[in-house]
Scaffold this motif. Sequence first.
Motif, PDB file in Angstrom:
ATOM      1  N   SER A  90       0.834  -1.205   0.000  1.00  0.00           N
ATOM      2  CA  SER A  90       0.000   0.000   0.000  1.00  0.00           C
ATOM      3  C   SER A  90       0.869   1.256   0.000  1.00  0.00           C
ATOM      4  O   SER A  90       2.030   1.241   0.414  1.00  0.00           O
ATOM      5  N   TRP A  91       0.263   2.343  -0.455  1.00  0.00           N
ATOM      6  CA  TRP A  91       0.934   3.636  -0.461  1.00  0.00           C
ATOM      7  C   TRP A  91       1.371   3.998   0.950  1.00  0.00           C
ATOM      8  O   TRP A  91       2.481   4.509   1.163  1.00  0.00           O
ATOM      9  N   PHE A  92       0.512   3.723   1.913  1.00  0.00           N
ATOM     10  CA  PHE A  92       0.820   4.058   3.299  1.00  0.00           C
ATOM     11  C   PHE A  92       2.052   3.290   3.796  1.00  0.00           C
ATOM     12  O   PHE A  92       2.894   3.844   4.505  1.00  0.00           O
ATOM     13  N   ASN A  93       2.170   2.015   3.434  1.00  0.00           N
ATOM     14  CA  ASN A  93       3.337   1.225   3.843  1.00  0.00           C
ATOM     15  C   ASN A  93       4.616   1.758   3.212  1.00  0.00           C
ATOM     16  O   ASN A  93       5.668   1.780   3.855  1.00  0.00           O
ATOM     17  N   VAL A  94       4.528   2.171   1.948  1.00  0.00           N
ATOM     18  CA  VAL A  94       5.704   2.760   1.286  1.00  0.00           C
ATOM     19  C   VAL A  94       6.082   4.044   2.018  1.00  0.00           C
ATOM     20  O   VAL A  94       7.263   4.290   2.288  1.00  0.00           O
ATOM     21  N   ARG A  95       5.092   4.844   2.343  1.00  0.00           N
ATOM     22  CA  ARG A  95       5.336   6.101   3.043  1.00  0.00           C
ATOM     23  C   ARG A  95       5.983   5.851   4.409  1.00  0.00           C
ATOM     24  O   ARG A  95       6.935   6.540   4.796  1.00  0.00           O
ATOM     25  N   ASN A  96       5.496   4.860   5.134  1.00  0.00           N
ATOM     26  CA  ASN A  96       6.093   4.508   6.431  1.00  0.00           C
ATOM     27  C   ASN A  96       7.537   4.049   6.269  1.00  0.00           C
ATOM     28  O   ASN A  96       8.406   4.426   7.051  1.00  0.00           O
ATOM     29  N   GLU A  97       7.775   3.214   5.273  1.00  0.00           N
ATOM     30  CA  GLU A  97       9.131   2.698   5.029  1.00  0.00           C
ATOM     31  C   GLU A  97      10.080   3.834   4.660  1.00  0.00           C
ATOM     32  O   GLU A  97      11.233   3.862   5.097  1.00  0.00           O
ATOM     33  N   LEU A  98       9.614   4.779   3.851  1.00  0.00           N
ATOM     34  CA  LEU A  98      10.433   5.944   3.511  1.00  0.00           C
ATOM     35  C   LEU A  98      10.786   6.731   4.771  1.00  0.00           C
ATOM     36  O   LEU A  98      11.925   7.198   4.918  1.00  0.00           O
ATOM     37  N   GLY A  99       9.839   6.851   5.683  1.00  0.00           N
ATOM     38  CA  GLY A  99      10.096   7.542   6.947  1.00  0.00           C
ATOM     39  C   GLY A  99      11.131   6.825   7.790  1.00  0.00           C
ATOM     40  O   GLY A  99      12.031   7.458   8.354  1.00  0.00           O
ATOM     41  N   ILE A 100      11.030   5.515   7.864  1.00  0.00           N
ATOM     42  CA  ILE A 100      11.994   4.711   8.624  1.00  0.00           C
ATOM     43  C   ILE A 100      13.395   4.850   8.030  1.00  0.00           C
ATOM     44  O   ILE A 100      14.390   4.952   8.751  1.00  0.00           O
ATOM     45  N   LEU A 101      13.467   4.881   6.696  1.00  0.00           N
ATOM     46  CA  LEU A 101      14.747   5.006   6.009  1.00  0.00           C
ATOM     47  C   LEU A 101      15.289   6.434   6.010  1.00  0.00           C
ATOM     48  O   LEU A 101      16.414   6.673   5.587  1.00  0.00           O
ATOM     49  N   GLY A 102      14.476   7.374   6.447  1.00  0.00           N
ATOM     50  CA  GLY A 102      14.891   8.773   6.446  1.00  0.00           C
ATOM     51  C   GLY A 102      14.844   9.390   5.060  1.00  0.00           C
ATOM     52  O   GLY A 102      15.581  10.320   4.754  1.00  0.00           O
ATOM     53  N   LEU A 103      13.967   8.854   4.217  1.00  0.00           N
ATOM     54  CA  LEU A 103      13.847   9.328   2.833  1.00  0.00           C
ATOM     55  C   LEU A 103      12.435   9.843   2.566  1.00  0.00           C
ATOM     56  O   LEU A 103      11.917   9.708   1.464  1.00  0.00           O
ATOM     57  N   ASN A 104      11.832  10.444   3.580  1.00  0.00           N
ATOM     58  CA  ASN A 104      10.425  10.782   3.485  1.00  0.00           C
ATOM     59  C   ASN A 104      10.110  12.083   2.748  1.00  0.00           C
ATOM     60  O   ASN A 104       8.958  12.428   2.614  1.00  0.00           O
ATOM     61  N   ASN A 105      11.117  12.803   2.258  1.00  0.00           N
ATOM     62  CA  ASN A 105      10.823  13.932   1.387  1.00  0.00           C
ATOM     63  C   ASN A 105      11.830  14.001   0.246  1.00  0.00           C
ATOM     64  O   ASN A 105      12.878  13.356   0.286  1.00  0.00           O
ATOM     65  N   LYS A 106      11.484  14.765  -0.750  1.00  0.00           N
ATOM     66  CA  LYS A 106      12.276  14.797  -1.986  1.00  0.00           C
ATOM     67  C   LYS A 106      13.712  15.245  -1.729  1.00  0.00           C
ATOM     68  O   LYS A 106      14.661  14.669  -2.279  1.00  0.00           O
ATOM     69  N   SER A 107      13.899  16.251  -0.901  1.00  0.00           N
ATOM     70  CA  SER A 107      15.257  16.750  -0.660  1.00  0.00           C
ATOM     71  C   SER A 107      16.126  15.682   0.020  1.00  0.00           C
ATOM     72  O   SER A 107      17.314  15.553  -0.297  1.00  0.00           O
ATOM     73  N   LYS A 108      15.531  14.902   0.925  1.00  0.00           N
ATOM     74  CA  LYS A 108      16.287  13.827   1.578  1.00  0.00           C
ATOM     75  C   LYS A 108      16.636  12.725   0.583  1.00  0.00           C
ATOM     76  O   LYS A 108      17.717  12.139   0.642  1.00  0.00           O
ATOM     77  N   ARG A 109      15.707  12.434  -0.345  1.00  0.00           N
ATOM     78  CA  ARG A 109      15.992  11.418  -1.366  1.00  0.00           C
ATOM     79  C   ARG A 109      17.100  11.893  -2.303  1.00  0.00           C
ATOM     80  O   ARG A 109      17.996  11.118  -2.647  1.00  0.00           O
ATOM     81  N   LEU A 110      17.073  13.151  -2.690  1.00  0.00           N
ATOM     82  CA  LEU A 110      18.125  13.700  -3.551  1.00  0.00           C
ATOM     83  C   LEU A 110      19.469  13.687  -2.828  1.00  0.00           C
ATOM     84  O   LEU A 110      20.502  13.369  -3.425  1.00  0.00           O
ATOM     85  N   GLN A 111      19.459  14.012  -1.546  1.00  0.00           N
ATOM     86  CA  GLN A 111      20.680  13.985  -0.748  1.00  0.00           C
ATOM     87  C   GLN A 111      21.219  12.556  -0.630  1.00  0.00           C
ATOM     88  O   GLN A 111      22.429  12.326  -0.716  1.00  0.00           O
ATOM     89  N   PHE A 112      20.335  11.585  -0.453  1.00  0.00           N
ATOM     90  CA  PHE A 112      20.710  10.175  -0.377  1.00  0.00           C
ATOM     91  C   PHE A 112      21.415   9.730  -1.655  1.00  0.00           C
ATOM     92  O   PHE A 112      22.443   9.071  -1.612  1.00  0.00           O
ATOM     93  N   VAL A 113      20.859  10.129  -2.795  1.00  0.00           N
ATOM     94  CA  VAL A 113      21.440   9.750  -4.089  1.00  0.00           C
ATOM     95  C   VAL A 113      22.794  10.403  -4.273  1.00  0.00           C
ATOM     96  O   VAL A 113      23.735   9.769  -4.737  1.00  0.00           O
ATOM     97  N   SER A 114      22.940  11.663  -3.880  1.00  0.00           N
ATOM     98  CA  SER A 114      24.221  12.345  -4.048  1.00  0.00           C
ATOM     99  C   SER A 114      25.304  11.749  -3.144  1.00  0.00           C
ATOM    100  O   SER A 114      26.471  11.712  -3.507  1.00  0.00           O
ATOM    101  N   LYS A 115      24.905  11.234  -1.965  1.00  0.00           N
ATOM    102  CA  LYS A 115      25.879  10.581  -1.073  1.00  0.00           C
ATOM    103  C   LYS A 115      26.333   9.233  -1.637  1.00  0.00           C
ATOM    104  O   LYS A 115      27.446   8.814  -1.436  1.00  0.00           O
ATOM    105  N   GLU A 116      25.419   8.538  -2.320  1.00  0.00           N
ATOM    106  CA  GLU A 116      25.718   7.208  -2.873  1.00  0.00           C
ATOM    107  C   GLU A 116      26.716   7.288  -4.033  1.00  0.00           C
ATOM    108  O   GLU A 116      27.400   6.328  -4.313  1.00  0.00           O
ATOM    109  N   LEU A 117      26.743   8.418  -4.720  1.00  0.00           N
ATOM    110  CA  LEU A 117      27.649   8.556  -5.862  1.00  0.00           C
ATOM    111  C   LEU A 117      29.006   8.860  -5.340  1.00  0.00           C
ATOM    112  O   LEU A 117      29.969   8.498  -5.362  1.00  0.00           O
TER     113      LEU A 117
END
Length: 82
Positions: free
Chosen positions: A55-82
Amino acid sequence: VVSTSTSTDEAQAADHKDLPLAEKIKLIVKQHPEFGAFKIKRTLNTLDYGYTKVSWFNVRNELGILGLNNKSKRLQFVSKEL
């Protein structure tokens, strides 16, 4: 000339199917950091990810647990991985 990239693509897809949900989400975020929870949910329900239904809600919860719950955090995550 025949390319063997399809066999490696299939092997990678098979690898994605067996991963836990959190790892699948991280892979999607690495490829598409602009995707939100709903697009990630739709991407999980494809052949590449073993038609993982969640479910969308489960994905949203998982993103929160991973610390990727907003776009800027996801972009920061990708830039750290490179």
